[in-house]
Write a protein that holds these residues in place. Sequence first.
Motif, PDB file in Angstrom:
ATOM      1  N   PHE A 260     -31.036  14.767 -15.689  1.00 28.37           N
ATOM      2  CA  PHE A 260     -29.853  14.842 -15.713  1.00 28.37           C
ATOM      3  C   PHE A 260     -28.896  14.604 -14.643  1.00 28.37           C
ATOM      4  O   PHE A 260     -28.253  15.357 -13.605  1.00 28.37           O
ATOM      5  N   ALA A 261     -28.012  12.817 -14.640  1.00 32.48           N
ATOM      6  CA  ALA A 261     -26.914  12.893 -13.676  1.00 32.48           C
ATOM      7  C   ALA A 261     -25.941  14.524 -13.593  1.00 32.48           C
ATOM      8  O   ALA A 261     -25.760  14.368 -12.433  1.00 32.48           O
ATOM      9  N   GLN A 262     -25.366  14.864 -14.617  1.00 30.43           N
ATOM     10  CA  GLN A 262     -24.678  16.195 -14.642  1.00 30.43           C
ATOM     11  C   GLN A 262     -25.626  17.264 -13.918  1.00 30.43           C
ATOM     12  O   GLN A 262     -24.204  18.333 -14.140  1.00 30.43           O
ATOM     13  N   ASN A 263     -26.477  17.402 -13.992  1.00 30.75           N
ATOM     14  CA  ASN A 263     -26.990  19.060 -13.274  1.00 30.75           C
ATOM     15  C   ASN A 263     -25.673  19.107 -11.521  1.00 30.75           C
ATOM     16  O   ASN A 263     -26.046  20.148 -11.341  1.00 30.75           O
ATOM     17  N   PHE A 264     -25.616  17.745 -11.386  1.00 30.17           N
ATOM     18  CA  PHE A 264     -24.478  18.120  -9.590  1.00 30.17           C
ATOM     19  C   PHE A 264     -22.812  17.934 -10.248  1.00 30.17           C
ATOM     20  O   PHE A 264     -22.238  18.874  -9.237  1.00 30.17           O
ATOM     21  N   SER A 265     -22.691  18.349 -11.651  1.00 28.24           N
ATOM     22  CA  SER A 265     -21.256  18.692 -11.729  1.00 28.24           C
ATOM     23  C   SER A 265     -21.025  19.857 -12.408  1.00 28.24           C
ATOM     24  O   SER A 265     -20.173  19.890 -13.206  1.00 28.24           O
ATOM     25  N   GLU A 266     -22.151  20.158 -13.693  1.00 33.52           N
ATOM     26  CA  GLU A 266     -21.815  20.792 -15.224  1.00 33.52           C
ATOM     27  C   GLU A 266     -22.583  22.059 -15.219  1.00 33.52           C
ATOM     28  O   GLU A 266     -22.807  22.387 -15.684  1.00 33.52           O
ATOM     29  N   HIS A 267     -23.797  22.414 -13.745  1.00 37.65           N
ATOM     30  CA  HIS A 267     -24.779  22.703 -13.976  1.00 37.65           C
ATOM     31  C   HIS A 267     -24.991  22.895 -12.878  1.00 37.65           C
ATOM     32  O   HIS A 267     -24.617  23.391 -11.476  1.00 37.65           O
ATOM     33  N   PHE A 268     -26.012  23.751 -12.417  1.00 38.17           N
ATOM     34  CA  PHE A 268     -27.122  24.645 -11.382  1.00 38.17           C
ATOM     35  C   PHE A 268     -27.024  24.564  -9.826  1.00 38.17           C
ATOM     36  O   PHE A 268     -26.787  24.477  -8.953  1.00 38.17           O
ATOM     37  N   LEU A 269     -26.522  23.050 -10.072  1.00 35.96           N
ATOM     38  CA  LEU A 269     -26.397  21.817  -8.906  1.00 35.96           C
ATOM     39  C   LEU A 269     -24.623  21.907  -8.214  1.00 35.96           C
ATOM     40  O   LEU A 269     -24.519  20.815  -6.943  1.00 35.96           O
ATOM     41  N   LEU A 270     -23.820  22.199  -9.139  1.00 34.77           N
ATOM     42  CA  LEU A 270     -22.494  22.294  -8.801  1.00 34.77           C
ATOM     43  C   LEU A 270     -21.750  23.154  -7.387  1.00 34.77           C
ATOM     44  O   LEU A 270     -21.935  22.249  -7.038  1.00 34.77           O
ATOM     45  N   GLY A 271     -22.793  24.113  -7.310  1.00 40.22           N
ATOM     46  CA  GLY A 271     -21.607  24.901  -6.854  1.00 40.22           C
ATOM     47  C   GLY A 271     -22.509  24.253  -5.397  1.00 40.22           C
ATOM     48  O   GLY A 271     -21.601  24.235  -4.253  1.00 40.22           O
ATOM     49  N   PRO A 272     -24.124  23.828  -5.011  1.00 37.61           N
ATOM     50  CA  PRO A 272     -24.426  23.496  -3.866  1.00 37.61           C
ATOM     51  C   PRO A 272     -24.165  21.845  -3.326  1.00 37.61           C
ATOM     52  O   PRO A 272     -23.555  21.689  -2.591  1.00 37.61           O
ATOM     53  N   THR A 273     -23.380  21.301  -4.439  1.00 38.97           N
ATOM     54  CA  THR A 273     -22.504  19.710  -4.208  1.00 38.97           C
ATOM     55  C   THR A 273     -20.960  20.076  -3.527  1.00 38.97           C
ATOM     56  O   THR A 273     -21.285  19.547  -2.653  1.00 38.97           O
ATOM     57  N   LEU A 274     -20.927  21.368  -4.040  1.00 36.29           N
ATOM     58  CA  LEU A 274     -18.972  21.797  -3.732  1.00 36.29           C
ATOM     59  C   LEU A 274     -19.054  22.232  -1.979  1.00 36.29           C
ATOM     60  O   LEU A 274     -18.488  22.125  -1.702  1.00 36.29           O
ATOM     61  N   ARG A 275     -20.465  22.825  -2.085  1.00 40.33           N
ATOM     62  CA  ARG A 275     -20.763  23.389  -0.630  1.00 40.33           C
ATOM     63  C   ARG A 275     -20.936  22.199   0.124  1.00 40.33           C
ATOM     64  O   ARG A 275     -21.495  22.290   1.879  1.00 40.33           O
ATOM     65  N   GLY A 276     -21.665  21.187  -0.251  1.00 37.66           N
ATOM     66  CA  GLY A 276     -21.508  19.948   1.191  1.00 37.66           C
ATOM     67  C   GLY A 276     -23.497  19.981   1.097  1.00 37.66           C
ATOM     68  O   GLY A 276     -23.707  19.433   2.194  1.00 37.66           O
ATOM     69  N   ARG A 277     -24.304  20.872   0.566  1.00 38.16           N
ATOM     70  CA  ARG A 277     -25.668  20.524   0.682  1.00 38.16           C
ATOM     71  C   ARG A 277     -26.239  20.796  -0.003  1.00 38.16           C
ATOM     72  O   ARG A 277     -26.578  21.957  -0.968  1.00 38.16           O
ATOM     73  N   LEU A 278     -27.485  20.464  -0.573  1.00 37.08           N
ATOM     74  CA  LEU A 278     -28.183  20.492  -1.837  1.00 37.08           C
ATOM     75  C   LEU A 278     -29.153  20.371  -1.652  1.00 37.08           C
ATOM     76  O   LEU A 278     -30.283  20.247  -0.270  1.00 37.08           O
ATOM     77  N   VAL A 279     -29.495  21.860  -1.889  1.00 38.59           N
ATOM     78  CA  VAL A 279     -30.683  22.774  -1.801  1.00 38.59           C
ATOM     79  C   VAL A 279     -32.021  22.236  -2.599  1.00 38.59           C
ATOM     80  O   VAL A 279     -31.271  23.275  -4.071  1.00 38.59           O
ATOM     81  N   LEU A 280     -32.791  22.056  -2.805  1.00 40.19           N
ATOM     82  CA  LEU A 280     -33.560  22.030  -3.636  1.00 40.19           C
ATOM     83  C   LEU A 280     -35.198  21.669  -2.967  1.00 40.19           C
ATOM     84  O   LEU A 280     -35.618  20.021  -1.587  1.00 40.19           O
ATOM     85  N   PRO A 281     -36.244  21.784  -3.588  1.00 38.27           N
ATOM     86  CA  PRO A 281     -38.005  21.669  -3.337  1.00 38.27           C
ATOM     87  C   PRO A 281     -38.030  20.397  -3.861  1.00 38.27           C
ATOM     88  O   PRO A 281     -38.955  19.864  -4.653  1.00 38.27           O
ATOM     89  N   ALA A 282     -37.540  19.173  -3.643  1.00 33.32           N
ATOM     90  CA  ALA A 282     -38.138  17.759  -3.728  1.00 33.32           C
ATOM     91  C   ALA A 282     -38.063  16.655  -3.365  1.00 33.32           C
ATOM     92  O   ALA A 282     -38.674  15.441  -3.121  1.00 33.32           O
ATOM     93  N   GLY A 283     -38.129  17.220  -2.027  1.00 35.34           N
ATOM     94  CA  GLY A 283     -38.925  16.422  -0.850  1.00 35.34           C
ATOM     95  C   GLY A 283     -38.131  15.285  -0.929  1.00 35.34           C
ATOM     96  O   GLY A 283     -37.413  15.091  -1.000  1.00 35.34           O
ATOM     97  N   ASP A 284     -39.312  13.714  -0.744  1.00 37.37           N
ATOM     98  CA  ASP A 284     -38.459  12.654  -0.951  1.00 37.37           C
ATOM     99  C   ASP A 284     -39.097  11.644  -2.409  1.00 37.37           C
ATOM    100  O   ASP A 284     -39.199  10.566  -2.022  1.00 37.37           O
ATOM    101  N   VAL A 285     -39.015  12.497  -3.553  1.00 34.09           N
ATOM    102  CA  VAL A 285     -39.575  11.858  -4.582  1.00 34.09           C
ATOM    103  C   VAL A 285     -38.289  11.005  -5.731  1.00 34.09           C
ATOM    104  O   VAL A 285     -37.291  11.947  -4.882  1.00 34.09           O
ATOM    105  N   ARG A 286     -38.486  10.872  -5.877  1.00 33.33           N
ATOM    106  CA  ARG A 286     -37.478   9.272  -6.248  1.00 33.33           C
ATOM    107  C   ARG A 286     -36.906  10.258  -7.630  1.00 33.33           C
ATOM    108  O   ARG A 286     -38.630  10.131  -8.555  1.00 33.33           O
ATOM    109  N   GLU A 287     -36.195   9.701  -8.114  1.00 32.29           N
ATOM    110  CA  GLU A 287     -35.666   9.847  -9.986  1.00 32.29           C
ATOM    111  C   GLU A 287     -34.607   9.366 -10.634  1.00 32.29           C
ATOM    112  O   GLU A 287     -34.289   8.586  -9.590  1.00 32.29           O
TER     113      GLU A 287
END
Length: 280
Positions: free
Chosen positions: A124-151
């Motif tokens: 979901f795109a909204q993971n960055f605004s309504e779920h567990f990735l909102l906090g990291p987005t607000l901090r300005g640093r997305l910490v994820l075990p995603a490597g360079d994979v594209r989604e």
Amino acid sequence: MTNTNVLVLGGTGRTGSRIVGRLRDRGIPTRVASRRGGSPFLWDDRSTWDAALRGASAAYVCYSPDLAFPGVAEMIGEFADRARGLGVNRLVLLSGRGEEGARASEKAVQETAAEWTIIRSSWFAQNFSEHFLLGPTLRGRLVLPAGDVREPFIDIDDLAEIATAALIGDGHAGAVHEVTGPRLLSMHDVAAEISAAAGRNIEYAPSTAEEFVADVARDGVPHDDARPLAELFESILDGRNASVTADAESALGRPATDFADYARRTAASGIWNPHIESHA
């Protein structure tokens, strides 16, 4: 579909609330079932199932945190059997793209429901605004075990539109809609799109699962919830979903929403405004 009364599991959640809004806009009798909804529903309390199901003709089925978790497929199968026994003949199941563990839950619905539709979704795109990735987005640093994979991130509003049509319309029975957005993005691309829309710098920091768990713990995400998610991300963010399908566009009858459009719309809402940050 005539004489429709729709049950929406997780009806106060991200996908469910959007579906509920669309159904009610169309004048469709709708029952909101959730832990705190008008019809209390808990997956682990089977005594709540019948009251939620009784009188409905169709149901939207979603399970949190994930269908792929151990034991979930058996529970979904039991629920589907209970639903059919109570006359709920149409089930629309939200599933995850590229998750082998979720296939057993899909199969349980396919083998039990009189009519079924599977919506197999990308991230979901909204993971960055309504779920567990909102906090990291607000901090300005997305910490994820995603490597360079594209989604190919899907906008939840598109998904809700497709699910609503499957619940009350024709032409979706027996379909597996593998829905994606129209474009592949790496997490570096995501950070750039959000930065451009929000007008401030967001960076992506490739991480280990342990680093991800520690980061989201800053936002109050319990370790018991974060660790399985991290393991799931590591297992599916291996390139298997690095492709775009036409299913969303076909089901919508229009192009799927691009991530850049989602980012601009979300930035305009103020959710990414650093002045309201409360997660640091």
